[in-house]
Scaffold this motif. Sequence first.
Motif, PDB file in Angstrom:
ATOM      1  N   LEU A  82       0.826  -1.204   0.000  1.00  0.00           N
ATOM      2  CA  LEU A  82       0.000   0.000   0.000  1.00  0.00           C
ATOM      3  C   LEU A  82       0.862   1.256   0.000  1.00  0.00           C
ATOM      4  O   LEU A  82       1.935   1.289   0.603  1.00  0.00           O
ATOM      5  N   GLY A  83       0.374   2.302  -0.663  1.00  0.00           N
ATOM      6  CA  GLY A  83       1.006   3.607  -0.614  1.00  0.00           C
ATOM      7  C   GLY A  83       0.530   4.377   0.601  1.00  0.00           C
ATOM      8  O   GLY A  83      -0.263   3.891   1.413  1.00  0.00           O
ATOM      9  N   LYS A  84       0.990   5.603   0.717  1.00  0.00           N
ATOM     10  CA  LYS A  84       0.711   6.407   1.908  1.00  0.00           C
ATOM     11  C   LYS A  84      -0.772   6.697   2.086  1.00  0.00           C
ATOM     12  O   LYS A  84      -1.261   6.848   3.198  1.00  0.00           O
ATOM     13  N   HIS A  85      -1.498   6.770   0.975  1.00  0.00           N
ATOM     14  CA  HIS A  85      -2.919   7.122   1.049  1.00  0.00           C
ATOM     15  C   HIS A  85      -3.812   5.923   0.758  1.00  0.00           C
ATOM     16  O   HIS A  85      -4.871   6.046   0.150  1.00  0.00           O
ATOM     17  N   GLN A  86      -3.344   4.735   1.171  1.00  0.00           N
ATOM     18  CA  GLN A  86      -4.108   3.494   1.102  1.00  0.00           C
ATOM     19  C   GLN A  86      -4.338   3.009  -0.328  1.00  0.00           C
ATOM     20  O   GLN A  86      -5.180   2.140  -0.550  1.00  0.00           O
ATOM     21  N   GLN A  87      -3.628   3.557  -1.312  1.00  0.00           N
ATOM     22  CA  GLN A  87      -3.749   3.038  -2.671  1.00  0.00           C
ATOM     23  C   GLN A  87      -2.941   1.754  -2.801  1.00  0.00           C
ATOM     24  O   GLN A  87      -1.887   1.607  -2.187  1.00  0.00           O
ATOM     25  N   VAL A  88      -3.456   0.812  -3.569  1.00  0.00           N
ATOM     26  CA  VAL A  88      -2.810  -0.488  -3.737  1.00  0.00           C
ATOM     27  C   VAL A  88      -1.722  -0.374  -4.800  1.00  0.00           C
ATOM     28  O   VAL A  88      -1.999  -0.093  -5.968  1.00  0.00           O
ATOM     29  N   LEU A  89      -0.464  -0.570  -4.389  1.00  0.00           N
ATOM     30  CA  LEU A  89       0.653  -0.543  -5.323  1.00  0.00           C
ATOM     31  C   LEU A  89       0.928  -1.931  -5.896  1.00  0.00           C
ATOM     32  O   LEU A  89       1.412  -2.061  -7.015  1.00  0.00           O
ATOM     33  N   PHE A  90       0.632  -2.945  -5.105  1.00  0.00           N
ATOM     34  CA  PHE A  90       0.889  -4.311  -5.541  1.00  0.00           C
ATOM     35  C   PHE A  90      -0.018  -5.253  -4.774  1.00  0.00           C
ATOM     36  O   PHE A  90      -0.284  -5.046  -3.590  1.00  0.00           O
ATOM     37  N   ALA A  91      -0.509  -6.293  -5.452  1.00  0.00           N
ATOM     38  CA  ALA A  91      -1.265  -7.356  -4.792  1.00  0.00           C
ATOM     39  C   ALA A  91      -1.045  -8.634  -5.592  1.00  0.00           C
ATOM     40  O   ALA A  91      -1.318  -8.664  -6.791  1.00  0.00           O
ATOM     41  N   ASN A  92      -0.526  -9.671  -4.939  1.00  0.00           N
ATOM     42  CA  ASN A  92      -0.292 -10.901  -5.693  1.00  0.00           C
ATOM     43  C   ASN A  92      -1.612 -11.669  -5.858  1.00  0.00           C
ATOM     44  O   ASN A  92      -2.609 -11.388  -5.180  1.00  0.00           O
ATOM     45  N   PRO A  93      -1.678 -12.608  -6.764  1.00  0.00           N
ATOM     46  CA  PRO A  93      -2.945 -13.305  -7.067  1.00  0.00           C
ATOM     47  C   PRO A  93      -3.574 -13.969  -5.853  1.00  0.00           C
ATOM     48  O   PRO A  93      -4.802 -13.991  -5.725  1.00  0.00           O
ATOM     49  N   PHE A  94      -2.744 -14.524  -4.955  1.00  0.00           N
ATOM     50  CA  PHE A  94      -3.303 -15.220  -3.800  1.00  0.00           C
ATOM     51  C   PHE A  94      -4.041 -14.243  -2.887  1.00  0.00           C
ATOM     52  O   PHE A  94      -5.103 -14.567  -2.335  1.00  0.00           O
ATOM     53  N   ALA A  95      -3.496 -13.039  -2.707  1.00  0.00           N
ATOM     54  CA  ALA A  95      -4.168 -12.033  -1.883  1.00  0.00           C
ATOM     55  C   ALA A  95      -5.500 -11.634  -2.499  1.00  0.00           C
ATOM     56  O   ALA A  95      -6.513 -11.499  -1.795  1.00  0.00           O
ATOM     57  N   ARG A  96      -5.525 -11.448  -3.807  1.00  0.00           N
ATOM     58  CA  ARG A  96      -6.777 -11.072  -4.474  1.00  0.00           C
ATOM     59  C   ARG A  96      -7.827 -12.175  -4.344  1.00  0.00           C
ATOM     60  O   ARG A  96      -9.009 -11.911  -4.131  1.00  0.00           O
ATOM     61  N   ALA A  97      -7.384 -13.424  -4.436  1.00  0.00           N
ATOM     62  CA  ALA A  97      -8.328 -14.537  -4.333  1.00  0.00           C
ATOM     63  C   ALA A  97      -8.911 -14.633  -2.933  1.00  0.00           C
ATOM     64  O   ALA A  97     -10.097 -14.927  -2.762  1.00  0.00           O
ATOM     65  N   LEU A  98      -8.099 -14.375  -1.908  1.00  0.00           N
ATOM     66  CA  LEU A  98      -8.576 -14.511  -0.529  1.00  0.00           C
ATOM     67  C   LEU A  98      -9.450 -13.346  -0.094  1.00  0.00           C
ATOM     68  O   LEU A  98     -10.436 -13.536   0.617  1.00  0.00           O
ATOM     69  N   LEU A  99      -9.082 -12.129  -0.490  1.00  0.00           N
ATOM     70  CA  LEU A  99      -9.773 -10.948   0.021  1.00  0.00           C
ATOM     71  C   LEU A  99     -10.826 -10.400  -0.936  1.00  0.00           C
ATOM     72  O   LEU A  99     -11.625  -9.553  -0.548  1.00  0.00           O
ATOM     73  N   GLY A 100     -10.825 -10.866  -2.177  1.00  0.00           N
ATOM     74  CA  GLY A 100     -11.720 -10.290  -3.172  1.00  0.00           C
ATOM     75  C   GLY A 100     -13.196 -10.386  -2.820  1.00  0.00           C
ATOM     76  O   GLY A 100     -13.975  -9.498  -3.172  1.00  0.00           O
ATOM     77  N   SER A 101     -13.597 -11.431  -2.104  1.00  0.00           N
ATOM     78  CA  SER A 101     -15.013 -11.617  -1.776  1.00  0.00           C
ATOM     79  C   SER A 101     -15.386 -11.076  -0.401  1.00  0.00           C
ATOM     80  O   SER A 101     -16.559 -11.088  -0.031  1.00  0.00           O
ATOM     81  N   LEU A 102     -14.421 -10.602   0.374  1.00  0.00           N
ATOM     82  CA  LEU A 102     -14.684 -10.120   1.741  1.00  0.00           C
ATOM     83  C   LEU A 102     -14.748  -8.600   1.743  1.00  0.00           C
ATOM     84  O   LEU A 102     -13.822  -7.907   2.165  1.00  0.00           O
ATOM     85  N   ARG A 103     -15.840  -8.054   1.238  1.00  0.00           N
ATOM     86  CA  ARG A 103     -15.977  -6.610   1.092  1.00  0.00           C
ATOM     87  C   ARG A 103     -15.991  -5.877   2.424  1.00  0.00           C
ATOM     88  O   ARG A 103     -15.656  -4.692   2.491  1.00  0.00           O
ATOM     89  N   ASN A 104     -16.396  -6.538   3.496  1.00  0.00           N
ATOM     90  CA  ASN A 104     -16.496  -5.864   4.795  1.00  0.00           C
ATOM     91  C   ASN A 104     -15.135  -5.485   5.352  1.00  0.00           C
ATOM     92  O   ASN A 104     -15.032  -4.688   6.286  1.00  0.00           O
ATOM     93  N   LEU A 105     -14.055  -6.032   4.783  1.00  0.00           N
ATOM     94  CA  LEU A 105     -12.716  -5.689   5.251  1.00  0.00           C
ATOM     95  C   LEU A 105     -12.213  -4.378   4.657  1.00  0.00           C
ATOM     96  O   LEU A 105     -11.236  -3.816   5.145  1.00  0.00           O
TER      97      LEU A 105
END
Length: 374
Positions: free
Chosen positions: A200-223
């Motif tokens: 993450l960058g300073k203002h919470q922008q996503v600079l990088f996310a590997n495929p495994f992270a996207r697969a695990l967190l993609g469906s958990l919108r409440n996070l």
Amino acid sequence: MGDLNCVDTFNHIVGTLYDAVLYKEPNHFSNALKDFERTIESDSCHLFALDRIGRDIFTVNTHSEDVDQQIQGYYEHFRHMDPRLEKTLNHVGEAYRCTDFFSASFMNRNEFFQDYLVPMGRVFTAGGMISKTEDCSNVIVFNRYKGRKDFNLGELSAIRRLFPHLRRALHLAMQQEVTSLAHNTQAELLQQQSVGVIGLGKHQQVLFANPFARALLGSLRNLGWRGQALRDHSPLALMGRRAHQERKPQVIRVPSDKGVLVITAWASPRQETSHWLPSVSAASDQHLHTCLMVQLLRPGHRLTPALLQQLYGYTSAEARLAKELAQGTTVEDYANSFHVSVATVRTQLRQVLAKSGHARQQDLIAHLAALHTP
């Protein structure tokens, strides 16, 4: 007047733009713009970028330093009322003269022209929005001062010819920080299929996310995961802020249909940053600010030193100590069993606590025991 059709002149200007990105030289970029200005008889140039919510990322000015204060006034007081920006939003990638959109009568009664441009002597302008993405908008404006004529169609055509090269050069410049993130993060960690990694960058922008992270967190919108950024005040954003405030990792456990997700937020080390594109605000900091690690613990997952090293960045000795403590071993028994001094064990324990985000040994033991799923 410069030769607008001279191939060698134009190629030199374009080459200098790309050299500026390659070598991170602000003077190269400014000099390339000055060379181009001579071909179109521009008196000054203002190139700047805005992030998704309108914060200033960088600015390049070719004018003399004595008008810097007036330029700062543009960002602080006048940019929000600049009617040219609204027009350029509808014509991304195209260059226009100010007089193509605004009549003389409009300029004579408009607050922005009368309170900002006219007092500065900037009567005629040409330029536009070079590019626009979800994260960044790049804008360039060429100016002619009072007493000069408006830009002609040949000069406007030259500006349009430069736009594709400006777009590519700025795209490369803005991507270099993301490239540095990949180089500065352990490559083997990013490639592991059992660990999700988000930068993450300073203002919470996503600079990088590997495929495994996207697969695990993609469906958990409440996070608070939204793909391109974290939602303000969401659980992930808040734990990242706490990691920076307390300067130690923060850990949360989240049940999912695949198992238990253990998410750890790490604050990146403080570092001096240098910006080859001069900054006008803190929004220009695109360096890695926070790292999120996501581990999936499926039913039957065993607490091992290797797992602890993945989750918290422990050394092998620290991971072994944490595992033994979670199984009920005392500090003194551990020292006797592994032939080290009690003082050494307590030093290691302080590191174990700091890296896991816990202040007390009993809190650490309770947390590690919870990771050991039956």
